[in-house]
Design a protein around this motif. Structure first.
Motif, PDB file in Angstrom:
ATOM      1  N   ALA A  68     -11.156  16.269  -5.587  1.00  0.00           N
ATOM      2  CA  ALA A  68     -10.549  15.009  -6.409  1.00  0.00           C
ATOM      3  C   ALA A  68     -10.022  14.716  -5.906  1.00  0.00           C
ATOM      4  CB  ALA A  68     -10.428  16.046  -7.357  1.00  0.00           C
ATOM      5  N   MET A  69      -8.344  14.907  -5.777  1.00  0.00           N
ATOM      6  CA  MET A  69      -7.435  14.719  -5.011  1.00  0.00           C
ATOM      7  C   MET A  69      -7.791  12.800  -4.294  1.00  0.00           C
ATOM      8  SD  MET A  69      -4.560  17.753  -5.108  1.00  0.00           S
ATOM      9  CE  MET A  69      -3.058  16.315  -3.808  1.00  0.00           C
ATOM     10  N   GLN A  70      -8.134  13.880  -3.227  1.00  0.00           N
ATOM     11  CA  GLN A  70      -8.055  13.182  -2.054  1.00  0.00           C
ATOM     12  C   GLN A  70      -9.618  11.942  -1.907  1.00  0.00           C
ATOM     13  OE1 GLN A  70      -7.403  14.245   1.415  1.00  0.00           O
ATOM     14  NE2 GLN A  70      -8.365  11.983   2.284  1.00  0.00           N
ATOM     15  N   ASN A  71     -10.435  12.056  -3.439  1.00  0.00           N
ATOM     16  CA  ASN A  71     -10.877  10.972  -3.406  1.00  0.00           C
ATOM     17  C   ASN A  71     -10.548  10.092  -4.388  1.00  0.00           C
ATOM     18  OD1 ASN A  71     -13.314  12.538  -2.175  1.00  0.00           O
ATOM     19  ND2 ASN A  71     -14.008  13.508  -3.924  1.00  0.00           N
ATOM     20  N   SER A  72      -9.738  10.745  -5.237  1.00  0.00           N
ATOM     21  CA  SER A  72      -8.816   9.941  -5.897  1.00  0.00           C
ATOM     22  C   SER A  72      -8.077   8.668  -4.598  1.00  0.00           C
ATOM     23  CB  SER A  72      -8.207  10.413  -6.808  1.00  0.00           C
ATOM     24  OG  SER A  72      -6.922   9.634  -7.755  1.00  0.00           O
ATOM     25  N   LEU A  73      -7.546   9.405  -4.064  1.00  0.00           N
ATOM     26  CA  LEU A  73      -6.236   9.041  -3.191  1.00  0.00           C
ATOM     27  C   LEU A  73      -7.862   7.954  -2.325  1.00  0.00           C
ATOM     28  CD1 LEU A  73      -4.353  11.603  -2.418  1.00  0.00           C
ATOM     29  CD2 LEU A  73      -3.318   9.980  -3.772  1.00  0.00           C
ATOM     30  N   GLN A  74      -8.105   7.922  -2.023  1.00  0.00           N
ATOM     31  CA  GLN A  74      -8.909   7.668  -0.734  1.00  0.00           C
ATOM     32  C   GLN A  74      -9.324   5.965  -2.194  1.00  0.00           C
ATOM     33  OE1 GLN A  74     -11.166  10.008   1.414  1.00  0.00           O
ATOM     34  NE2 GLN A  74     -12.533   9.075   0.816  1.00  0.00           N
ATOM     35  N   ASP A  75      -9.734   6.261  -3.043  1.00  0.00           N
ATOM     36  CA  ASP A  75      -9.756   5.059  -4.101  1.00  0.00           C
ATOM     37  C   ASP A  75      -9.084   4.151  -4.607  1.00  0.00           C
ATOM     38  OD1 ASP A  75     -13.086   6.055  -4.572  1.00  0.00           O
ATOM     39  OD2 ASP A  75     -12.547   6.885  -6.469  1.00  0.00           O
ATOM     40  N   ASN A  76      -7.866   4.218  -4.574  1.00  0.00           N
ATOM     41  CA  ASN A  76      -7.015   3.750  -4.483  1.00  0.00           C
ATOM     42  C   ASN A  76      -6.606   2.899  -2.956  1.00  0.00           C
ATOM     43  OD1 ASN A  76      -6.470   4.468  -7.651  1.00  0.00           O
ATOM     44  ND2 ASN A  76      -4.757   6.363  -6.924  1.00  0.00           N
ATOM     45  N   VAL A  77      -6.192   3.314  -2.011  1.00  0.00           N
ATOM     46  CA  VAL A  77      -6.270   3.211  -0.418  1.00  0.00           C
ATOM     47  C   VAL A  77      -7.076   1.599  -0.925  1.00  0.00           C
ATOM     48  CG1 VAL A  77      -6.367   3.523   1.798  1.00  0.00           C
ATOM     49  CG2 VAL A  77      -5.110   5.190   0.063  1.00  0.00           C
ATOM     50  N   HIS A  78      -8.473   2.425  -0.976  1.00  0.00           N
ATOM     51  CA  HIS A  78      -9.822   1.415  -0.672  1.00  0.00           C
ATOM     52  C   HIS A  78      -9.698  -0.002  -1.126  1.00  0.00           C
ATOM     53  CE1 HIS A  78     -14.138  -0.058   0.057  1.00  0.00           C
ATOM     54  NE2 HIS A  78     -13.712  -0.782  -0.754  1.00  0.00           N
ATOM     55  N   ASN A  79      -8.937   0.168  -2.917  1.00  0.00           N
ATOM     56  CA  ASN A  79      -8.347  -0.961  -3.350  1.00  0.00           C
ATOM     57  C   ASN A  79      -6.992  -2.040  -3.442  1.00  0.00           C
ATOM     58  OD1 ASN A  79     -11.126  -0.800  -4.871  1.00  0.00           O
ATOM     59  ND2 ASN A  79     -10.191   0.525  -5.869  1.00  0.00           N
ATOM     60  N   HIS A  80      -6.420  -1.421  -2.034  1.00  0.00           N
ATOM     61  CA  HIS A  80      -5.254  -2.218  -1.816  1.00  0.00           C
ATOM     62  C   HIS A  80      -5.861  -2.962  -0.950  1.00  0.00           C
ATOM     63  CE1 HIS A  80      -0.741  -2.507  -2.478  1.00  0.00           C
ATOM     64  NE2 HIS A  80      -0.866  -1.979  -2.940  1.00  0.00           N
ATOM     65  N   PRO A  81      -4.622  -3.904  -0.713  1.00  0.00           N
ATOM     66  CA  PRO A  81      -4.984  -4.925  -0.068  1.00  0.00           C
ATOM     67  C   PRO A  81      -4.084  -4.904   1.328  1.00  0.00           C
ATOM     68  CG  PRO A  81      -4.080  -5.968  -1.723  1.00  0.00           C
ATOM     69  CD  PRO A  81      -4.474  -5.506  -1.969  1.00  0.00           C
ATOM     70  N   ASN A  82      -2.894  -4.056   1.414  1.00  0.00           N
ATOM     71  CA  ASN A  82      -1.613  -4.341   2.160  1.00  0.00           C
ATOM     72  C   ASN A  82      -2.177  -2.129   3.011  1.00  0.00           C
ATOM     73  OD1 ASN A  82      -0.607  -5.890   1.569  1.00  0.00           O
ATOM     74  ND2 ASN A  82       1.014  -5.670   1.002  1.00  0.00           N
ATOM     75  N   ILE A  83      -3.358  -2.085   3.104  1.00  0.00           N
ATOM     76  CA  ILE A  83      -3.835  -0.791   4.094  1.00  0.00           C
ATOM     77  C   ILE A  83      -4.985  -0.730   4.694  1.00  0.00           C
ATOM     78  CG2 ILE A  83      -4.077   1.642   3.195  1.00  0.00           C
ATOM     79  CD1 ILE A  83      -2.639   1.928   0.822  1.00  0.00           C
ATOM     80  N   GLU A  84      -4.420  -0.837   5.337  1.00  0.00           N
ATOM     81  CA  GLU A  84      -6.062  -0.595   6.776  1.00  0.00           C
ATOM     82  C   GLU A  84      -5.982   0.678   7.250  1.00  0.00           C
ATOM     83  OE1 GLU A  84      -7.786  -2.522  10.822  1.00  0.00           O
ATOM     84  OE2 GLU A  84      -5.657  -3.122  10.244  1.00  0.00           O
ATOM     85  N   VAL A  85      -7.251   1.264   6.961  1.00  0.00           N
ATOM     86  CA  VAL A  85      -7.314   2.395   7.185  1.00  0.00           C
ATOM     87  C   VAL A  85      -8.619   2.950   8.993  1.00  0.00           C
ATOM     88  CG1 VAL A  85      -8.913   4.578   6.928  1.00  0.00           C
ATOM     89  CG2 VAL A  85      -7.604   3.587   5.159  1.00  0.00           C
ATOM     90  N   LEU A  86      -7.836   3.115  10.023  1.00  0.00           N
ATOM     91  CA  LEU A  86      -8.668   3.235  11.231  1.00  0.00           C
ATOM     92  C   LEU A  86      -9.705   4.654  11.047  1.00  0.00           C
ATOM     93  CD1 LEU A  86      -6.420   1.892  13.340  1.00  0.00           C
ATOM     94  CD2 LEU A  86      -8.087   0.257  11.933  1.00  0.00           C
TER      95      LEU A  86
END
Length: 554
Positions: free
Chosen positions: A155-173
């Motif tokens: 639940a924590m991981q999914n929530s954090l991932q959703d918020n990261v996915h929606n942020h333009p200043n974060i790129e995930v490799l």
């Protein structure tokens, strides 16, 4: 000029092969610690997150139990501090424990505000302030564990991932392995104060090494339990951050304290399925194969004793009886209670033809958590300027000789917040490194002897389990060290002659961490918490961390 890391000479100028990334902050690791820090910093900076697998493949995602914080009026911060010290065999840093406990509620509230769906109590009025369902786990004197059923980490991981996915200043490799840190000293800039400048990462999708330029680097790579043959951890837990920090000149401490989770599923088709401590918190019993209970023979707290006590008791009974496993039994509870509180475990075990409402679960201990790591202060700063370490990769002083259940996710979020505040205050004062050498593979070959890696891999994990496991001795530790030194020579030679691969990178890091574990274990002349040695069975009156210092960056 010799390229850092001991690889061949010269620069590779083929820009098609060597992609560059530029960011303010490079975060290595995509679990609770790494993503929390990325989200905290994203409004102020450009952040690149490196994830060795998919962004969800890490220890956070598989964490079942929950996160500890004082939310109940009958509980107190002082009680949380006391419980943590007792579980940590009084080797915890008092200031750090207080720092974590005092910041726990605010950090958990940040997760709640971000959308983590912790379970709530049933309330008559929807307008009331929500009351969260709190469970209790081993070592805790009160119910203070917030959870999302039995899949809190997911639940924590999914929530954090959703918020990261929606942020333009974060790129995930995704599918990128961090190889090593880039520093002034490793580039031969001896006249410049040493500082981290970025990192080399291996793009597993394209099988090329890329260069990441960064003002700050944060290690959030998790632990090193993959060094053992049996572990509850996912495959990515190979000690990468600990090894990279050590090679860059950072101190480590307390790596002898490897927590073995008492209850992992024993089944030929289940490699590392963990059974949450919340099962025992909600009344599950530990039983011998004949059905008799045994924890009261070892500790008055019974099944709610800390993990080190429970793991040693299970190990002792297995060896005494020559049994393959012990059993965890919650079948005396009602079917509705079990399926409501442990729906994920119930459904998962049905796939193995185990109905936990009707029968006990076969279990064994397995390596679960690395209590030591890279030494940091309360801002997450390491010995190397610009380099931070947060989460399981770090040694903060919170866990002492044994981590108390559900303090780990808490440490991730509290320290990610503290590190983010520290970095944000320094961003404008640090310049971006302009030019960094590319990784040179002009004089190395593709390996035609992968079997060497596989053989060394299995040998390392087997003798670490046999010689540096739940019960140790000086003779076993010395035997392990001799084998580690031989393996290091073989792996270093292999690393210098062949192109990198996932298995090679992990093996190189694991053998380095194995050496540090044994060095710490040999230094501790007592039995305390997770470190139990036959040669020194008693506690020392005065004890502190087993700090290891590199001779020089390598």
């Amino acid at each position: 000029m010799v390229i850092y890391g001991g690889l061949p000479q010269g620069y590779d100028i083929d820009m098609n092969k060597n992609r560059e990334h530029h960011c303010d902050v490079l975060v290595i690791g995509s679990g609770a610690a790494g993503l929390t820090l990325a989200l905290r910093l994203a409004p102020l900076s450009k952040v690149v997150v490196v994830s060795k697998g998919t962004r969800s493949e890490g220890a956070t995602y598989y964490a079942q139990g929950g996160i500890a914080a004082v939310f109940d009026e009958s509980d107190s911060i002082e009680s949380h501090i006391e419980d943590t010290q007792i579980a940590g065999a009084h080797l915890c840093d008092d200031n750090v424990v207080r720092f974590i406990a005092e910041n726990a509620k605010e950090s958990v509230q940040w997760l709640i505000d971000g959308g983590v769906p912790f379970d709530r109590e049933e309330q008559d009025n929807d307008d009331e302030t929500p009351r969260y369902h709190l469970t209790r786990e081993g070592g805790h004197s009160h119910r203070r564990i917030l959870h999302a059923a039995d899949a809190t980490g997911m639940a924590m991981q999914n929530s954090l991932q959703d918020n990261v996915h929606n942020h333009p200043n974060i790129e995930v490799l995704e599918r990128h392995n961090a190889l090593d840190l880039i520093t002034h000293q490793k580039l031969g800039n001896d006249d410049t104060p040493n500082r981290v400048l970025g990192a080399y990462v291996w793009n597993r999708n394209k099988e090329v090494v890329e260069t990441v330029h960064a003002k700050f680097v944060v290690l959030a790579t998790g632990g090193a339990s993959k060094v053992y043959q049996y572990t509850s951890n996912p495959d990515v837990s190979s000690g990468d951050g600990i090894a990279m920090a050590w090679r860059a000149g950072c101190r480590v401490a307390n790596l002898e304290f490897n927590q073995f989770h008492p209850t992992c599923l024993f089944h030929p088709d289940a490699r590392n399925y963990l059974l949450t401590e919340a099962l025992r918190g909600e009344g599950a019993y530990l039983r011998r194969p004949d059905g008799s209970r045994f924890m009261s023979d070892f500790d008055e707290r019974g099944e709610l004793a800390p993990r080190d006590v429970v793991a040693r008791a299970i190990d002792f009974e297995m060896k005494r009886l020559g049994a393959d496993c012990m059993f965890l039994d919650i079948s005396h509870k009602s079917d509705d209670f079990i399926t409501k509180h442990f729906p994920t475990i119930y459904e998962k075990l049905l796939t193995f033809n185990i109905d936990i409402t009707q029968e006990p679960i076969p279990i064994v201990p397995a390596a679960h958590y690395t209590c030591g790591g890279v030494m940091v202060d309360t801002e997450g700063r390491t010995d190397l300027d610009g380099l931070y370490a947060i989460g399981e990769v770090s040694y903060t002083g919170l866990h002492g000789a044994n981590r108390m259940a559900s303090n780990s996710l808490l440490e991730c979020v509290v320290y990610a917040t503290s590190a983010a505040e520290s970095i944000s205050s320094k961003l404008d004062n640090v310049s971006m490194p302009i030019s960094l050498p590319h990784w040179d593979e002009s004089q190395v070959n593709c390996s035609d002897e992968e079997v060497v890696i596989q053989h060394n891999w299995h040998e390392l994990r087997l003798f670490m389990w046999d010689y540096v496991g739940i019960v140790r001795s000086t003779k076993r530790l010395e035997r392990a060290m001799r084998r580690i030194q031989l393996l290091k020579q073989e792996i270093d030679e292999y690393y210098g002659n062949f192109r990198v691969s996932n298995n090679l990178l992990e093996l190189r890091n694991l053998v380095q961490v194995a050496e540090l574990i044994v060095r710490c274990a040999l230094e501790r002349k007592e039995s305390r918490g997770l470190h139990f040695t036959l040669d020194y069975p008693e506690l020392k009156e005065n004890s502190g961390p087993t700090i290891q210092t590199p001779d020089q960056p390598c």
